[in-house]
Design a protein around this motif. Structure first.
Motif, PDB file in Angstrom:
ATOM      1  N   THR A  15       0.826  -1.211   0.000  1.00 37.45           N
ATOM      2  CA  THR A  15       0.000   0.000   0.000  1.00 37.45           C
ATOM      3  C   THR A  15       0.858   1.259   0.000  1.00 37.45           C
ATOM      4  O   THR A  15       0.478   2.271  -0.611  1.00 37.45           O
ATOM      5  CB  THR A  15      -0.950  -0.001   1.202  1.00 37.45           C
ATOM      6  OG1 THR A  15      -0.208  -0.262   2.413  1.00 37.45           O
ATOM      7  CG2 THR A  15      -2.023  -1.075   1.044  1.00 37.45           C
ATOM      8  N   VAL A  16       2.022   1.203   0.635  1.00 38.79           N
ATOM      9  CA  VAL A  16       2.907   2.367   0.649  1.00 38.79           C
ATOM     10  C   VAL A  16       3.545   2.577  -0.724  1.00 38.79           C
ATOM     11  O   VAL A  16       3.536   3.689  -1.274  1.00 38.79           O
ATOM     12  CB  VAL A  16       3.994   2.204   1.726  1.00 38.79           C
ATOM     13  CG1 VAL A  16       5.070   3.293   1.577  1.00 38.79           C
ATOM     14  CG2 VAL A  16       3.385   2.268   3.116  1.00 38.79           C
ATOM     15  N   TYR A  18       2.746   1.295  -3.801  1.00 36.31           N
ATOM     16  CA  TYR A  18       1.800   1.595  -4.883  1.00 36.31           C
ATOM     17  C   TYR A  18       1.248   3.011  -4.764  1.00 36.31           C
ATOM     18  O   TYR A  18       1.154   3.738  -5.767  1.00 36.31           O
ATOM     19  CB  TYR A  18       0.654   0.589  -4.858  1.00 36.31           C
ATOM     20  CG  TYR A  18       0.877  -0.683  -5.647  1.00 36.31           C
ATOM     21  CD1 TYR A  18       2.154  -1.161  -5.921  1.00 36.31           C
ATOM     22  CD2 TYR A  18      -0.206  -1.430  -6.113  1.00 36.31           C
ATOM     23  CE1 TYR A  18       2.344  -2.334  -6.641  1.00 36.31           C
ATOM     24  CE2 TYR A  18      -0.030  -2.601  -6.829  1.00 36.31           C
ATOM     25  CZ  TYR A  18       1.241  -3.054  -7.091  1.00 36.31           C
ATOM     26  OH  TYR A  18       1.415  -4.219  -7.800  1.00 36.31           O
ATOM     27  N   ALA A  19       0.835   3.396  -3.573  1.00 35.72           N
ATOM     28  CA  ALA A  19       0.232   4.719  -3.406  1.00 35.72           C
ATOM     29  C   ALA A  19       1.212   5.831  -3.748  1.00 35.72           C
ATOM     30  O   ALA A  19       0.836   6.851  -4.335  1.00 35.72           O
ATOM     31  CB  ALA A  19      -0.275   4.873  -1.973  1.00 35.72           C
ATOM     32  N   ALA A  20       2.487   5.626  -3.407  1.00 37.07           N
ATOM     33  CA  ALA A  20       3.499   6.652  -3.682  1.00 37.07           C
ATOM     34  C   ALA A  20       3.722   6.846  -5.178  1.00 37.07           C
ATOM     35  O   ALA A  20       4.121   7.933  -5.615  1.00 37.07           O
ATOM     36  CB  ALA A  20       4.813   6.288  -3.002  1.00 37.07           C
ATOM     37  N   ALA A  22       1.314   6.356  -7.531  1.00 36.40           N
ATOM     38  CA  ALA A  22       0.033   6.556  -8.224  1.00 36.40           C
ATOM     39  C   ALA A  22       0.095   7.730  -9.195  1.00 36.40           C
ATOM     40  O   ALA A  22       0.765   8.732  -8.937  1.00 36.40           O
ATOM     41  CB  ALA A  22      -1.072   6.780  -7.202  1.00 36.40           C
ATOM     42  N   LEU A  41      -5.289   3.284  -9.622  1.00 38.21           N
ATOM     43  CA  LEU A  41      -4.184   4.139  -9.179  1.00 38.21           C
ATOM     44  C   LEU A  41      -3.446   4.779 -10.346  1.00 38.21           C
ATOM     45  O   LEU A  41      -2.584   5.633 -10.143  1.00 38.21           O
ATOM     46  CB  LEU A  41      -3.198   3.336  -8.333  1.00 38.21           C
ATOM     47  CG  LEU A  41      -3.711   2.838  -6.976  1.00 38.21           C
ATOM     48  CD1 LEU A  41      -2.654   1.962  -6.307  1.00 38.21           C
ATOM     49  CD2 LEU A  41      -4.090   3.995  -6.070  1.00 38.21           C
ATOM     50  N   ARG A  48       3.625  -1.245 -12.578  1.00 38.44           N
ATOM     51  CA  ARG A  48       3.061  -1.958 -11.429  1.00 38.44           C
ATOM     52  C   ARG A  48       3.881  -3.206 -11.102  1.00 38.44           C
ATOM     53  O   ARG A  48       4.165  -3.481  -9.925  1.00 38.44           O
ATOM     54  CB  ARG A  48       1.606  -2.324 -11.721  1.00 38.44           C
ATOM     55  CG  ARG A  48       0.942  -3.134 -10.628  1.00 38.44           C
ATOM     56  CD  ARG A  48      -0.526  -3.357 -10.940  1.00 38.44           C
ATOM     57  NE  ARG A  48      -0.757  -3.916 -12.249  1.00 38.44           N
ATOM     58  CZ  ARG A  48      -0.566  -5.190 -12.561  1.00 38.44           C
ATOM     59  NH1 ARG A  48      -0.127  -6.041 -11.649  1.00 38.44           N
ATOM     60  NH2 ARG A  48      -0.815  -5.629 -13.783  1.00 38.44           N
ATOM     61  N   GLU A  79      -8.817  -0.350  -4.719  1.00 37.20           N
ATOM     62  CA  GLU A  79      -8.181  -0.046  -6.003  1.00 37.20           C
ATOM     63  C   GLU A  79      -7.817  -1.317  -6.768  1.00 37.20           C
ATOM     64  O   GLU A  79      -7.322  -2.282  -6.202  1.00 37.20           O
ATOM     65  CB  GLU A  79      -6.930   0.812  -5.786  1.00 37.20           C
ATOM     66  CG  GLU A  79      -7.220   2.224  -5.351  1.00 37.20           C
ATOM     67  CD  GLU A  79      -7.469   2.353  -3.847  1.00 37.20           C
ATOM     68  OE1 GLU A  79      -7.882   3.440  -3.397  1.00 37.20           O
ATOM     69  OE2 GLU A  79      -7.245   1.350  -3.134  1.00 37.20           O
ATOM     70  N   TYR A  82      -4.357  -3.400  -6.604  1.00 38.11           N
ATOM     71  CA  TYR A  82      -4.121  -4.400  -5.560  1.00 38.11           C
ATOM     72  C   TYR A  82      -4.726  -5.748  -5.948  1.00 38.11           C
ATOM     73  O   TYR A  82      -4.192  -6.803  -5.605  1.00 38.11           O
ATOM     74  CB  TYR A  82      -4.691  -3.916  -4.231  1.00 38.11           C
ATOM     75  CG  TYR A  82      -4.070  -2.615  -3.773  1.00 38.11           C
ATOM     76  CD1 TYR A  82      -2.703  -2.533  -3.510  1.00 38.11           C
ATOM     77  CD2 TYR A  82      -4.835  -1.458  -3.634  1.00 38.11           C
ATOM     78  CE1 TYR A  82      -2.118  -1.327  -3.113  1.00 38.11           C
ATOM     79  CE2 TYR A  82      -4.262  -0.257  -3.235  1.00 38.11           C
ATOM     80  CZ  TYR A  82      -2.904  -0.201  -2.977  1.00 38.11           C
ATOM     81  OH  TYR A  82      -2.322   0.987  -2.585  1.00 38.11           O
TER      82      TYR A  82
END
Length: 230
Positions: A15-16, A18-20, A22, A41, A48, A79, A82
């Protein structure tokens, strides 16, 4: 869900990372293309998968309980990226999965189902499990009769990677049973699987279409015979 410290580590990293990375500018177009199935995302597949390698770097190979926990946790996140991570994880490790893992795959197939995840799970996860344990073919026989299009598509698509090991009775039998299906995604899958079967048995596929072409939707027949020669 099984207890899994490894799943805790993977999902925290995932989660860290991937979110960073996006890209909101891409996310809207991806969501629209997939008919609003889930938020995106904005990560392209190469990006990815590169991020996924970073997430998994230095971690041990997940056991079956770990894979279950990771997959279910990923599916609970909204999302789509994931969900793709869970699919890729199962594709990579399906040869280490027992037949008892099939209910987990079923959960993934029926949670936010769409062709982008169903097709990969069918060909790589379900197909791999059935190839390793032919006793699971009874489950495919049940799925082909389902009222929901995604279990039907799963049954249709579970064999394309088998090549010479393809069960031709099921290859042709499933397609005849669902030849009149009203949904585009099923008709397309019928033709696509016959086309894949033609790579190893072109004569058998041409003979099948010649004998049963009237029962097949035009889309299925065209796709089946694409590039199969005279």
């Amino acid at each position: 869900m099984p207890h899994s410290p490894l799943a805790d580590t993977v999902t925290d990293r995932l989660t860290v990372v991937y979110a960073a990375a996006a890209e909101p500018g891409r996310a809207g177009a991806m969501r629209a293309y997939m008919r609003d199935v889930a938020p995106f995302l904005g990560l392209t597949t190469p990006v990815r998968r590169g991020l996924s390698r970073t997430v998994l770097d230095g971690l041990p190979r997940p056991g079956e309980a770990d894979r279950t926990a990771i997959a279910v946790r990923c599916r609970r996140l909204p999302e789509r990226a994931y969900h793709y991570f869970a699919v890729d994880l199962l594709r990579r490790h399906v040869t280490y999965c027992s037949s008892g893992f099939l209910p987990v795959v079923r959960h993934l197939l029926t949670t936010v189902p769409r062709w982008d995840t169903v097709d990969l799970l069918a060909a790589h996860a379900v197909g791999g499990l059935v190839a390793a344990d032919r006793g699971l073919t009874a489950g495919m026989d049940a799925r082909i009769a389902d009222d929901d299009l995604w279990p039907v598509r799963t049954a249709l698509l579970h064999q394309p990677r088998y090549r010479e090991r393809t069960d031709t009775d099921r290859l042709f039998g499933y397609r005849l049973r669902r030849s009149g299906h009203p949904d585009f995604f099923v008709r397309k899958a019928i033709g696509w699987c016959l086309h894949e079967g033609a790579k190893t048995a072109p004569g058998a596929v041409r003979a099948f279409v010649a004998a049963h072409g009237q029962a097949l939707a035009p889309l299925s027949a065209r796709e089946a015979l694409r590039n199969t020669g005279p």
